[in-house]
Design a protein around this motif. Structure first.
Motif, PDB file in Angstrom:
ATOM      1  N   PHE B  39       0.812  -1.214   0.000  1.00  0.00           N
ATOM      2  CA  PHE B  39       0.000   0.000   0.000  1.00  0.00           C
ATOM      3  C   PHE B  39       0.857   1.281   0.000  1.00  0.00           C
ATOM      4  CE2 PHE B  39      -1.920   3.499   2.322  1.00  0.00           C
ATOM      5  CZ  PHE B  39      -3.031   3.754   1.532  1.00  0.00           C
ATOM      6  N   PRO B  40       1.871   1.390   0.881  1.00  0.00           N
ATOM      7  CA  PRO B  40       2.630   2.658   0.903  1.00  0.00           C
ATOM      8  C   PRO B  40       3.182   3.029  -0.468  1.00  0.00           C
ATOM      9  CG  PRO B  40       3.235   1.282   2.764  1.00  0.00           C
ATOM     10  CD  PRO B  40       2.384   0.430   1.871  1.00  0.00           C
ATOM     11  N   LYS B  41       3.779   2.068  -1.161  1.00  0.00           N
ATOM     12  CA  LYS B  41       4.400   2.372  -2.454  1.00  0.00           C
ATOM     13  C   LYS B  41       3.350   2.659  -3.525  1.00  0.00           C
ATOM     14  CE  LYS B  41       8.723  -0.205  -1.964  1.00  0.00           C
ATOM     15  NZ  LYS B  41       9.496  -1.311  -2.504  1.00  0.00           N
ATOM     16  N   VAL B  42       2.325   1.814  -3.583  1.00  0.00           N
ATOM     17  CA  VAL B  42       1.307   1.995  -4.632  1.00  0.00           C
ATOM     18  C   VAL B  42       0.554   3.308  -4.402  1.00  0.00           C
ATOM     19  CG1 VAL B  42      -0.817   1.054  -5.617  1.00  0.00           C
ATOM     20  CG2 VAL B  42       1.059  -0.472  -5.070  1.00  0.00           C
ATOM     21  N   SER B  43       0.212   3.591  -3.149  1.00  0.00           N
ATOM     22  CA  SER B  43      -0.552   4.818  -2.887  1.00  0.00           C
ATOM     23  C   SER B  43       0.298   6.059  -3.192  1.00  0.00           C
ATOM     24  CB  SER B  43      -1.054   4.859  -1.445  1.00  0.00           C
ATOM     25  OG  SER B  43       0.014   5.022  -0.567  1.00  0.00           O
ATOM     26  N   ARG B  44       1.604   5.951  -2.908  1.00  0.00           N
ATOM     27  CA  ARG B  44       2.507   7.073  -3.212  1.00  0.00           C
ATOM     28  C   ARG B  44       2.568   7.283  -4.728  1.00  0.00           C
ATOM     29  NH1 ARG B  44       6.691   5.890   0.509  1.00  0.00           N
ATOM     30  NH2 ARG B  44       7.556   4.467  -1.021  1.00  0.00           N
ATOM     31  N   PHE B  45       2.689   6.169  -5.437  1.00  0.00           N
ATOM     32  CA  PHE B  45       2.774   6.250  -6.904  1.00  0.00           C
ATOM     33  C   PHE B  45       1.506   6.894  -7.483  1.00  0.00           C
ATOM     34  CE2 PHE B  45       1.735   4.272 -11.028  1.00  0.00           C
ATOM     35  CZ  PHE B  45       2.811   4.722 -11.772  1.00  0.00           C
ATOM     36  N   VAL B  46       0.347   6.448  -7.009  1.00  0.00           N
ATOM     37  CA  VAL B  46      -0.915   6.947  -7.563  1.00  0.00           C
ATOM     38  C   VAL B  46      -1.182   8.385  -7.104  1.00  0.00           C
ATOM     39  CG1 VAL B  46      -3.424   6.604  -7.612  1.00  0.00           C
ATOM     40  CG2 VAL B  46      -1.904   4.633  -7.776  1.00  0.00           C
ATOM     41  N   THR B  47      -0.990   8.642  -5.822  1.00  0.00           N
ATOM     42  CA  THR B  47      -1.300   9.971  -5.271  1.00  0.00           C
ATOM     43  C   THR B  47      -0.537  11.073  -5.993  1.00  0.00           C
ATOM     44  OG1 THR B  47      -1.575   8.922  -3.137  1.00  0.00           O
ATOM     45  CG2 THR B  47      -1.438  11.305  -3.134  1.00  0.00           C
ATOM     46  N   TRP B  48       0.727  10.774  -6.312  1.00  0.00           N
ATOM     47  CA  TRP B  48       1.538  11.816  -6.948  1.00  0.00           C
ATOM     48  C   TRP B  48       1.207  12.018  -8.430  1.00  0.00           C
ATOM     49  CZ3 TRP B  48       5.047  15.545  -5.598  1.00  0.00           C
ATOM     50  CH2 TRP B  48       5.236  15.671  -4.223  1.00  0.00           C
ATOM     51  N   ARG B  49       0.369  11.138  -8.954  1.00  0.00           N
ATOM     52  CA  ARG B  49       0.001  11.295 -10.360  1.00  0.00           C
ATOM     53  C   ARG B  49      -1.455  11.702 -10.538  1.00  0.00           C
ATOM     54  NH1 ARG B  49       4.006   8.501  -9.123  1.00  0.00           N
ATOM     55  NH2 ARG B  49       5.832   8.527 -10.470  1.00  0.00           N
ATOM     56  N   VAL B  50      -2.173  11.695  -9.426  1.00  0.00           N
ATOM     57  CA  VAL B  50      -3.571  12.143  -9.449  1.00  0.00           C
ATOM     58  C   VAL B  50      -3.728  13.180  -8.340  1.00  0.00           C
ATOM     59  CG1 VAL B  50      -5.964  11.411  -9.188  1.00  0.00           C
ATOM     60  CG2 VAL B  50      -4.307   9.846 -10.148  1.00  0.00           C
ATOM     61  N   ASN B  51      -4.129  14.349  -8.699  1.00  0.00           N
ATOM     62  CA  ASN B  51      -4.136  15.418  -7.705  1.00  0.00           C
ATOM     63  C   ASN B  51      -5.219  15.277  -6.646  1.00  0.00           C
ATOM     64  OD1 ASN B  51      -1.923  16.863  -8.568  1.00  0.00           O
ATOM     65  ND2 ASN B  51      -3.098  17.843 -10.208  1.00  0.00           N
ATOM     66  N   ASP B  52      -6.339  14.671  -7.008  1.00  0.00           N
ATOM     67  CA  ASP B  52      -7.470  14.625  -6.102  1.00  0.00           C
ATOM     68  C   ASP B  52      -7.366  13.425  -5.147  1.00  0.00           C
ATOM     69  OD1 ASP B  52     -10.139  15.370  -5.234  1.00  0.00           O
ATOM     70  OD2 ASP B  52     -10.756  13.504  -6.194  1.00  0.00           O
ATOM     71  N   ARG B  53      -7.509  13.675  -3.864  1.00  0.00           N
ATOM     72  CA  ARG B  53      -7.338  12.627  -2.853  1.00  0.00           C
ATOM     73  C   ARG B  53      -8.378  11.507  -2.994  1.00  0.00           C
ATOM     74  NH1 ARG B  53      -5.959  12.702   3.278  1.00  0.00           N
ATOM     75  NH2 ARG B  53      -6.922  10.761   3.878  1.00  0.00           N
ATOM     76  N   GLU B  54      -9.642  11.907  -3.165  1.00  0.00           N
ATOM     77  CA  GLU B  54     -10.697  10.888  -3.271  1.00  0.00           C
ATOM     78  C   GLU B  54     -10.507  10.006  -4.504  1.00  0.00           C
ATOM     79  OE1 GLU B  54     -14.808  11.867  -2.896  1.00  0.00           O
ATOM     80  OE2 GLU B  54     -14.424  13.020  -1.084  1.00  0.00           O
ATOM     81  N   THR B  55     -10.118  10.658  -5.611  1.00  0.00           N
ATOM     82  CA  THR B  55      -9.860   9.889  -6.833  1.00  0.00           C
ATOM     83  C   THR B  55      -8.704   8.926  -6.602  1.00  0.00           C
ATOM     84  OG1 THR B  55     -10.507  11.837  -8.072  1.00  0.00           O
ATOM     85  CG2 THR B  55      -9.399  10.123  -9.314  1.00  0.00           C
TER      86      THR B  55
END
Lengths: 338, 193
Positions: B39-55
Motif C-alpha cells: 500500500f505505501p508504495k502503490v498509494s505514493r505512486f498513484v497519489t503523486w500522479r492524481v491530484n485529487d485525494r478521493e480519486t
C-alpha cells in the motif's frame, strides 16, 4: 556498462545508502567499492532528498477493497449455483410434464443461491436477514441437544467473523450502528453455548474441545477488536471477552475433570491406586481442577502456561499466528502436549 | 532478487511469494498482508500522479481489487510486486484517457513538476537545489528511473513494471543516468562528495 562483480557491489552499496548509511560506511564494509565512490556519492545525495509521501489512509482504502472482495465472493458463490439452476431453462429439451418439476428445481436453485450468497453478508446488509433465517432453520432441524449445541457454536463463530468483517469492511458510520449489537449477540450466543454444555454434565469431550477452540479464537479476536472499535462498542467487547474467558475456563475445567476420570480409570484398571486420588487431588498438573484458591485459579491460557513454568508465553502469542490456517496451536494443543 | 540470475530471493521475497500463492488460492487474509506491504508504495505512486485525494483513494482500491481478481483468475503471477505496479500504471493511464487529457506516463511524470513542489515548499540547501536542477539534463527515461527509485522509493522490478521495461534495462538506464549526472556535476564544479 560495469562488469557483473561491480554491478553487484554497486547494488549492495545502493541498498545501504538507501537505508541511510554513508558512502564511507559502504566503502568500509566493501573496500572494493572505492573505485565507484563518485557514483555512490551521487546515490547518497539522491537518497538524502525528501521522499514523496502519500496522505491516503490505508484502513479507509482497505475497507473499500475488502467490501468488494466480499461481495464478489458472494456473487461467485451465487453464480456457481445459479449456473446449475439455469441449465433446466432449456425447456424445449424436456417433455411438457417435466417442465413443472424443472421450474421447481430452478426456483429451489434460486433460493439456494440467495441463501449461499447471504452467508457472507454482514449485519445491516440486504441479505443478512436471509442468513439469520437460515440459521434459525438450521437450529430447528438439529435432531438432539448435542447437535443443537454444535449449531450454536457454529453461530457464535459466525458472529465473531461478522464482528471482524464489520470493522474491516463497513464504513465507519455503518460500523457504529451494528458493531455493538453484533458483539452483544456474540456474547448471548456464547452464554447459551456455556449453559447447554453445563446442562449436559460436561461428559462430551468433543463438544468441550469445540467450546475451548471457539473461546480461544474469541479471546484473540476480541482482544484485537478492543483496540479498533469506538469507546461505545468497547464496553460490549469487554463484556463479550469476559464471557468468552469464563466459558473457556469452565470448559477447560470440565475437560480436566474428564481427563482425570479417564486417567484414574486407566490407572485403576492397571491395578494402581493414584496417590492424588487417595489425597483427593488431581494427578495432572495442567488439568487440575481450579476450585480452591482464586489466586491460582487459571482463567486464561496465559495463566495456564504460567502454571506450566513458562511465564514468558502469552495466550496471544499462541493463538494468533501470522497464518492462522497454517499454525493452529490452541489451548487444546497445550493440554494435549502436556 | 528475481530480476537477475545472480540474486537469490531473500526472506521477504519468499514471504511475498508464499502470500501470493495463498492469496491466489482465495485466502483473503494473505491478500490483506500483501496489501499492507505494498500500500505505501502503490498509494505514493498513484497519489503523486492524481491530484485529487478521493480519486487517488478510488484508484488505489481499484488497483488492489484488480490485483485480487487477477490472482483468482491466473496461476501465472510470478511476481506480485511487478504485477501490482503494472496494474497501477495502466489504471493511472486509463484514468487520464477517460479524462481525455494525456495518456503517456512520461508526459504525465513531467507534468507533475516534482521539483517545483519540493524545491519551493521544503527548505532545501542550495547544493540540494542545484543537484535537483541538474536532473533536468538527463533524458526522460533517466529522470523517470531516478525519480521512481529515489523519490518513490521503488525497486528496479517495480520500476520496470511501471515503465514497461525489463529490470535489466532499468539498471542500465540508472547507471547511465548516474554517469551523466556525475559528468555534468564535475563539468560545472557542483560535485561535492
Amino acid at each position: 556498462m560495469r562488469d557483473e562483480k561491480t554491478e553487484i557491489l554497486f547494488e549492495q552499496c545502493l541498498t545501504l545508502l538507501r537505508l541511510g548509511r554513508s558512502v564511507a560506511e559502504c566503502i568500509k564494509i566493501y573496500p572494493q567499492a572505492k573505485k565507484i565512490a563518485d557514483e555512490l556519492a551521487i546515490i547518497s545525495r539522491l537518497s538524502s532528498l525528501p521522499k514523496r509521501t502519500s496522505a491516503l489512509d490505508s484502513q479507509v482504502v482497505w475497507k473499500k477493497i475488502a467490501r468488494k472482495i466480499s461481495l464478489s465472493a458472494s456473487a461467485a458463490n451465487g453464480r456457481q449455483i445459479f449456473g446449475h439452476a439455469q441449465i433446466p431453462i432449456l425447456q424445449f429439451a424436456f417433455p411438457k410434464g417435466l417442465f413443472g418439476l424443472v421450474t421447481i428445481v430452478t426456483l429451489a436453485g434460486l433460493l439456494n443461491s440467495t441463501a449461499v450468497a447471504a452467508q457472507n453478508s454482514l449485519p445491516g446488509q440486504t441479505l443478512y436477514p436471509v442468513k439469520r433465517t437460515v440459521e434459525r432453520i438450521e437450529l430447528t432441524l438439529a435432531v438432539d441437544e448435542v447437535k443443537k449445541t454444535e449449531v450454536k457454536i457454529k453461530h457464535a463463530e459466525k458472529r465473531l467473523t461478522e464482528a471482524q468483517g464489520i470493522v474491516e469492511q463497513l464504513p465507519p458510520e455503518k460500523e457504529e450502528q451494528v458493531i455493538g449489537k453484533t458483539i452483544g449477540e456474540l456474547k448471548n450466543t456464547t452464554e447459551e453455548v456455556a449453559k447447554r454444555v453445563a446442562s449436559r454434565s460436561t461428559d462430551n469431550k468433543e463438544l468441550l474441545e469445540k467450546v475451548v477452540k471457539l473461546t480461544d479464537k474469541q479471546e484473540a479476536v476480541l482482544t484485537d477488536l478492543g483496540n479498533q472499535v469506538s469507546d461505545d462498542a468497547k464496553q460490549a467487547v469487554t463484556e463479550a471477552l469476559d464471557t468468552a474467558l469464563e466459558t473457556k475456563s469452565a470448559a477447560v475445567k470440565s475437560l480436566a475433570e474428564l481427563a482425570d476420570g479417564t486417567k484414574n480409570g486407566e490407572a485403576a484398571s492397571d491395578g494402581q491406586t493414584p496417590d492424588a486420588t487417595a489425597n483427593g487431588t488431581s494427578t495432572s498438573p495442567i488439568l487440575e481442577p481450579q476450585t480452591a484458591d482464586p489466586q491460582t485459579t487459571p482463567t486464561s491460557t496465559t495463566n495456564r502456561l504460567k502454571k506450566l513454568g513458562d511465564p514468558n508465553a502469552t495466550s496471544t502469542e499462541i493463538i494468533t499466528p501470522l497464518f492462522p490456517q497454517a499454525t493452529q496451536t490452541t489451548t487444546l494443543d497445550i493440554i494435549e502436549l502436556k | 532478487m528475481s530480476e537477475t540470475s545472480h540474486y537469490s530471493p531473500n526472506k521477504k521475497e519468499k514471504d511475498i511469494g508464499a502470500l501470493t500463492t495463498a492469496a491466489a488460492a482465495g485466502d483473503q487474509r494473505a491478500f490483506e498482508l500483501l496489501y499492507k506491504e505494498f500500500f505505501p508504495k502503490v498509494s505514493r505512486f498513484v497519489t503523486w500522479r492524481v491530484n485529487d485525494r478521493e480519486t487517488a483513494e478510488d484508484l488505489v482500491a481499484e488497483v488492489f481489487l484488480k490485483g485480487w481478481e487477477s490472482l483468482q483468475e491466473s496461476n501465472e503471477i510470478s511476481s506480485f510486486a511487478s504485477w501490482i505496479f503494472t496494474i497501477a500504471r495502466n489504471r493511472v493511464i486509463d484514468y487520464y484517457r477517460t479524462k481525455k487529457t494525456f495518456a503517456d506516463l512520461y508526459e504525465l511524470e513531467n507534468s507533475i513538476e516534482y521539483e517545483d513542489n519540493v524545491i519551493n515548499s521544503i527548505d532545501l540547501d542550495i547544493a540540494s537545489k542545484q543537484f535537483l536542477n541538474a536532473l533536468e539534463i538527463l533524458s526522460g527515461d533517466q529522470q523517470e528511473v531516478l525519480r521512481l527509485k529515489f523519490f518513490d522509493d521503488l525497486e528496479n522490478e517495480e520500476i520496470a513494471a511501471i515503465m514497461d521495461k525489463t529490470p535489466g534495462t532499468v539498471r542500465v538506464i540508472q547507471h547511465r543516468a548516474i554517469v551523466a549526472l556525475k559528468k555534468h556535476l564535475n563539468e560545472n564544479q557542483l560535485f561535492k562528495k
